[in-house]
Design a protein around this motif. Structure first.
Motif, short mmCIF file in Angstrom:
data_model
loop_
_atom_site.label_atom_id
_atom_site.label_comp_id
_atom_site.label_asym_id
_atom_site.label_seq_id
_atom_site.Cartn_x
_atom_site.Cartn_y
_atom_site.Cartn_z
N ALA A 66 0.85 -1.19 0.00
CA ALA A 66 0.00 0.00 0.00
C ALA A 66 0.88 1.24 0.00
O ALA A 66 1.95 1.25 0.62
CB ALA A 66 -0.92 0.00 1.22
N ALA A 67 0.45 2.29 -0.68
CA ALA A 67 1.24 3.51 -0.78
C ALA A 67 1.17 4.32 0.51
O ALA A 67 0.09 4.73 0.92
CB ALA A 67 0.74 4.36 -1.94
N PRO A 68 2.30 4.54 1.19
CA PRO A 68 2.27 5.36 2.41
C PRO A 68 1.90 6.81 2.11
O PRO A 68 2.21 7.34 1.04
CB PRO A 68 3.71 5.26 2.94
N ALA A 69 1.27 7.45 3.05
CA ALA A 69 0.92 8.86 2.91
C ALA A 69 2.17 9.72 2.84
O ALA A 69 3.21 9.40 3.43
CB ALA A 69 0.05 9.30 4.08
N GLY A 70 2.08 10.83 2.12
CA GLY A 70 3.17 11.78 2.08
C GLY A 70 4.18 11.56 0.97
O GLY A 70 5.17 12.26 0.89
N PHE A 71 3.95 10.56 0.10
CA PHE A 71 4.84 10.28 -1.02
C PHE A 71 4.04 10.25 -2.31
O PHE A 71 2.84 10.00 -2.31
CB PHE A 71 5.53 8.92 -0.84
N VAL A 72 4.74 10.46 -3.41
CA VAL A 72 4.19 10.25 -4.74
C VAL A 72 4.99 9.11 -5.37
O VAL A 72 6.23 9.07 -5.27
CB VAL A 72 4.29 11.52 -5.60
N PHE A 73 4.28 8.18 -6.00
CA PHE A 73 4.92 6.99 -6.55
C PHE A 73 4.69 6.87 -8.05
O PHE A 73 3.63 7.26 -8.57
CB PHE A 73 4.39 5.73 -5.85
N GLU A 74 5.68 6.33 -8.73
CA GLU A 74 5.58 6.04 -10.15
C GLU A 74 5.01 4.64 -10.34
O GLU A 74 5.06 3.81 -9.43
CB GLU A 74 6.96 6.13 -10.81
N ALA A 75 4.53 4.37 -11.53
CA ALA A 75 4.02 3.03 -11.85
C ALA A 75 5.19 2.07 -12.07
O ALA A 75 6.31 2.47 -12.43
CB ALA A 75 3.16 3.09 -13.10
N SER A 76 4.93 0.79 -11.87
CA SER A 76 5.92 -0.24 -12.17
C SER A 76 6.29 -0.18 -13.64
O SER A 76 5.45 0.13 -14.50
CB SER A 76 5.34 -1.62 -11.83
N ARG A 77 7.53 -0.48 -13.94
CA ARG A 77 8.02 -0.41 -15.32
C ARG A 77 8.01 -1.77 -16.02
O ARG A 77 8.60 -1.92 -17.09
CB ARG A 77 9.39 0.23 -15.35
N VAL A 88 9.40 5.33 -5.57
CA VAL A 88 9.28 6.70 -5.09
C VAL A 88 9.64 7.67 -6.21
O VAL A 88 10.71 7.57 -6.81
CB VAL A 88 10.18 6.95 -3.87
N ASP A 89 8.73 8.59 -6.49
CA ASP A 89 9.01 9.69 -7.40
C ASP A 89 9.85 10.70 -6.63
O ASP A 89 9.34 11.41 -5.75
CB ASP A 89 7.69 10.30 -7.88
N SER A 90 11.12 10.78 -6.95
CA SER A 90 12.06 11.55 -6.15
C SER A 90 11.70 13.03 -6.10
O SER A 90 11.59 13.62 -5.02
CB SER A 90 13.47 11.38 -6.71
N ALA A 91 11.50 13.65 -7.25
CA ALA A 91 11.24 15.08 -7.29
C ALA A 91 9.93 15.43 -6.61
O ALA A 91 9.85 16.38 -5.81
CB ALA A 91 11.24 15.57 -8.73
N GLY A 129 15.04 8.68 -4.86
CA GLY A 129 14.33 7.67 -5.62
C GLY A 129 14.56 6.31 -4.99
O GLY A 129 15.71 5.92 -4.74
N PHE A 130 13.49 5.58 -4.70
CA PHE A 130 13.59 4.29 -4.02
C PHE A 130 12.63 3.31 -4.68
O PHE A 130 11.57 3.70 -5.16
CB PHE A 130 13.23 4.43 -2.53
N TYR A 131 13.02 2.04 -4.65
CA TYR A 131 12.17 0.95 -5.14
C TYR A 131 11.95 -0.03 -4.00
O TYR A 131 12.89 -0.35 -3.25
CB TYR A 131 12.84 0.24 -6.31
N LEU A 132 10.73 -0.53 -3.86
CA LEU A 132 10.40 -1.44 -2.77
C LEU A 132 9.49 -2.55 -3.25
O LEU A 132 8.51 -2.30 -3.97
CB LEU A 132 9.71 -0.69 -1.62
N ALA A 133 9.82 -3.78 -2.86
CA ALA A 133 9.00 -4.95 -3.19
C ALA A 133 8.96 -5.86 -1.97
O ALA A 133 9.98 -6.07 -1.31
CB ALA A 133 9.58 -5.70 -4.39
N LEU A 134 7.78 -6.40 -1.68
CA LEU A 134 7.59 -7.24 -0.50
C LEU A 134 7.22 -8.66 -0.94
O LEU A 134 6.40 -8.85 -1.84
CB LEU A 134 6.48 -6.66 0.38
#
Length: 426
Positions: free
Chosen positions: A247-258, A268-271, A277-282
């Motif tokens: 689930a997307a944590p509050a306070g961040f903007v995220f890009e779609a999977s590539r 994580v959309d860095s700007a 910029g961070f990538y996370l997979a569980l």
């Protein structure tokens, strides 16, 4: 394409001013630590994704020199790098492995999340970085941790022995170009191939060490698809792991999977997020057998509790475990370390020295200070600053190792010399 959990535009979802940091204390001390920061003019705001995390709103002097930082009550950390422990979400009492742990920010956050009954072991293959990891955990008084250094943990630790594993492996760092602009050049083209091989090897090791039903969080600070979605696909296709959507944590903007065949991961959309910029997979482990816990023994020479009490220390502040001496150096070994193999080399939490039957705590072992012990309880910071500058204060009838407090918040141990008390890290 970007998305955010928050309503409104991405600009409304993210606060862009101020550095981020984490409070490092017991839950009941969060407001007191914030007050210690405010006493030096460092005002902060809560982050929306965790009560432990904050952003500086006013920084009259560098945050790292603030009194709260000097005594290990805060950890300065990019807000993106706070996400891996939070999204792994180990519950209180969990047994956790951080496979690539230095400099220690994620390891320390994991230790906070699992609480005193939980156990976190941080592995760092690099000797130089291992020293940094140990300094971080010691300064922040995270005694439910241990550290080790192995390039490959699989020959040393039993299969299925951890309920939660964080793997933040060496990567190309393309998500940190604002701080490290050479990263894209250093790891361009085929130069990234050794990293890809290492990441897959570490994923394989993590899958083996994970208990059935246990969870593995894979993260990188790169935007490279080969190190992110491709590695996620490798883990799902070749290892006993299934994907757990994040689930997307509050306070961040995220890009779609590539990759279209990799879903439920976060980029994580860095700007837009004012963060790296961070990538996370569980992942969750499917099948396998759990480790039975070992023989339950802890190494080292027993340090008698009477010696600890005679030094004016209060061992009630320590988590479950034992105080042990190795030569004249004293370490706290968490009860969770009893499941480690007898020949496995690791280091517990440093407490001080034990010579000729006398225990002497190190100055920053604030877990042993106690809440109501004898010492100097200062209302203002000026006298504490004087002590840190090498000045001494009247000791009155204080014991040989009195505690130092700020408005009841333990900071460490002073040393009494004659009628004076002074601060010494030696």
């Amino acid at each position: 394409m970007s998305f955010s959990e928050d309503a409104g535009s991405p600009a409304e979802a993210v606060r862009t001013s101020g550095r981020s940091f984490r409070l490092v204390c017991a839950p009941g001390d969060r407001e007191r630590v914030a007050a210690l920061l405010a006493a030096t003019g460092h005002l902060s705001e809560a982050e929306p994704f965790s009560p432990w995390c904050r952003r500086i709103a006013a920084e009259p002097t560098p945050l790292g020199s603030a009194m709260a930082a000097r005594f290990g009550y805060i950890h300065i950390q990019d807000r993106s790098s706070m996400l891996p422990p939070l999204l792994l979400a180990p519950p209180p009492g969990a047994r956790v492995l951080d496979m690539c742990a230095a400099p220690g920010g994620k390891t320390g956050f994991l230790a906070q999340l699992v609480g005193p009954a939980g156990f976190v072991i941080g592995n760092e293959p690099s000797p130089d970085r291992l020293a940094t990891l140990r300094q971080t955990l010691s300064r922040e008084s995270l005694a439910n941790t241990a550290t080790c250094s192995a390039a490959d943990l699989s020959p040393h630790l039993p299969a299925g022995s951890f309920t939660h594993i964080l793997l933040d492996p060496p990567c190309s760092g393309w998500g940190t170009l604002d701080k490290n602009p050479q990263a894209a050049k250093i790891w361009a083209g085929d130069k990234v191939a050794p990293l890809l091989a290492l990441q897959r090897k570490l994923l394989e090791t993590a899958a083996g060490l994970l208990a059935p039903g246990g969870r593995l969080l894979y993260s990188t600070c790169t935007t490279n698809v080969a190190e992110n979605e491709d590695q996620t696909r490798f883990a799902l296709d070749h290892l006993p792991l299934r994907a757990v959507p994040l689930a997307a944590p509050a306070g961040f903007v995220f890009e779609a999977s590539r990759r279209g065949d990799v879903a439920g991961v976060l980029r994580v959309d860095s700007a837009a997020s004012a963060a790296q910029g961070f990538y996370l997979a569980l992942f969750e482990k499917t099948g396998g057998a759990a480790f039975d816990g070992g023989d339950g023994g802890l190494p080292g020479e027993v340090v008698p509790e009477r010696a600890i009490l005679a030094a004016g220390c209060d061992p009630a502040g320590l988590p479950p475990g034992a105080v042990r001496a190795f030569g004249d150096k004293v370490f706290f070994l968490h009860a969770g370390a009893a499941g480690l193999p007898p020949r496995f080399r690791y280091q517990g939490f440093p407490l001080g020295v034990f010579r000729s039957g006398v225990f002497r705590p190190q100055a920053r072992a604030r877990l042993l200070v106690g809440r109501d012990g004898p010492g100097l309880n200062e209302e203002a910071l000026s006298r504490i600053e004087a002590l840190l500058a090498g000045q001494s204060l009247p000791a009155g009838d204080l014991p040989a190792r009195p505690g130092l407090y700020w408005r009841g918040l333990p900071l460490g141990f002073l040393t009494r010399k004659g009628a004076r008390a002074l601060w010494s890290d030696r």
